[in-house]
Design an enzyme around this catalytic site. Structure first.
Site, PDB file in Angstrom:
ATOM      1  N   GLU A 253     -21.720 -11.018 -11.008  1.00 46.97           N
ATOM      2  CA  GLU A 253     -21.364 -11.668  -9.735  1.00 46.97           C
ATOM      3  C   GLU A 253     -20.406 -12.831  -9.985  1.00 46.97           C
ATOM      4  OE1 GLU A 253     -21.094 -11.625  -6.740  1.00 46.97           O
ATOM      5  OE2 GLU A 253     -22.919 -11.299  -5.582  1.00 46.97           O
ATOM      6  N   ASP A 254     -19.558 -13.112  -8.999  1.00 49.26           N
ATOM      7  CA  ASP A 254     -18.680 -14.276  -9.089  1.00 49.26           C
ATOM      8  C   ASP A 254     -19.494 -15.563  -8.930  1.00 49.26           C
ATOM      9  OD1 ASP A 254     -19.259 -13.681  -6.435  1.00 49.26           O
ATOM     10  OD2 ASP A 254     -17.186 -13.722  -5.751  1.00 49.26           O
TER      11      ASP A 254
ATOM     12  N   LYS B 192     -15.689  -7.670  -3.650  1.00 47.79           N
ATOM     13  CA  LYS B 192     -14.536  -7.661  -4.523  1.00 47.79           C
ATOM     14  C   LYS B 192     -14.520  -8.876  -5.430  1.00 47.79           C
ATOM     15  CE  LYS B 192     -11.821  -6.584  -0.547  1.00 47.79           C
ATOM     16  NZ  LYS B 192     -10.570  -6.863   0.187  1.00 47.79           N
ATOM     17  N   GLY B 193     -15.384  -9.855  -5.141  1.00 50.25           N
ATOM     18  CA  GLY B 193     -15.281 -11.151  -5.805  1.00 50.25           C
ATOM     19  C   GLY B 193     -15.388 -11.111  -7.317  1.00 50.25           C
TER      20      GLY B 193
ATOM     21  N   ASP C 262     -25.028 -18.026  -4.512  1.00 43.57           N
ATOM     22  CA  ASP C 262     -25.092 -19.145  -3.568  1.00 43.57           C
ATOM     23  C   ASP C 262     -26.501 -19.176  -2.952  1.00 43.57           C
ATOM     24  OD1 ASP C 262     -24.171 -21.226  -1.936  1.00 43.57           O
ATOM     25  OD2 ASP C 262     -23.437 -19.846  -0.413  1.00 43.57           O
TER      26      ASP C 262
END
Ligand code: IMP
Ligand code: MG
Length: 188
Positions: free
Chosen positions: A92-93, A38-39, A96
């Site tokens: 994408e948020d 959901k990011g 990482d």
């Protein structure tokens, strides 16, 4: 540690407009934006409107980790669009470790899109395990700070903040609600 604003609303707006213009310039025939739920939801909704000069289609995928930082990922929700021969940008948020993106791009590349690129609001290369090209990048994070807001969450908290803050990773993990009093100013 108090939360520190990394991207305020004005900087988010500038960043999203820049990324939208870059994507539009590279995709004169239009583009399919694939949001990772959901990011990326809030970022994607602004980004889609910032890709102003070419047609945009939107679809979503959702995946989950079996455990935090585990390399094992499962697909929860797949695209409804056939991406064969299409120009696709994965949205994408934050990237990482890169495990999520690596899994997604492997899945999507197998469907033979004409072009597959990545747009990330935030990039934290210091924790990268799986390297990947990021064609459209908002801000690069230099430190290992946990980020919250504008879609980014911990235990589904903080997604609706209209800015991005850096928070203390250990504090957030120990007490997810620790930043609620300072970041929300509800009136009685
Ligand atoms: P990766 O697979 O390790 O690259 O992580 C990708 C996903 O983990 C991101 O799309 C986010 O949803 C989540 N994530 C990673 N770092 C953070 C953070 O600092 N705050 C909130 N979510 C994060
Ligand atoms: Mg994500």
């Amino acid at each position: 540690m108090p939360a520190r604003v990394l991207l305020d609303a004005a900087e988010l707006d500038r960043t999203v407009r820049r990324l939208g213009a870059e994507i539009a310039a590279d995709h004169p025939e239009g583009v399919l934006l694939v949001g990772v739920l959901k990011g990326a939801m809030i970022f994607l909704s602004d980004l889609a409107r910032a890709v102003q000069t070419v047609p945009v289609e939107i679809d979503f995928m959702s995946i989950s980790r079996f455990a935090p930082d585990s390399g094992r990922v499962k697909l929860l929700h797949d695209l409804q669009t056939d991406i064969g021969g299409r120009d696709v940008v994965v949205v994408e948020d934050i990237i990482d470790t890169g495990l999520t993106l690596g899994y997604l791009c492997t899945q999507l590349a197998a469907r033979e899109p004409r072009r597959l690129s990545v747009c990330a609001l935030l990039d934290r290369p210091t924790r990268r395990i799986v390297p990947h090209d990021i064609e459209y990048r908002g801000l690069t994070l230099s430190e290992d700070e946990f980020v919250l807001g504008y879609g980014l969450h911990t235990r589904d908290l903080y997604r609706n903040l209209p800015f991005v803050v850096a928070a203390d990773r250990d504090e957030v993990l120990a007490n997810p609600g620790v930043y609620v009093p300072e970041l929300y100013h509800a009136t009685d």
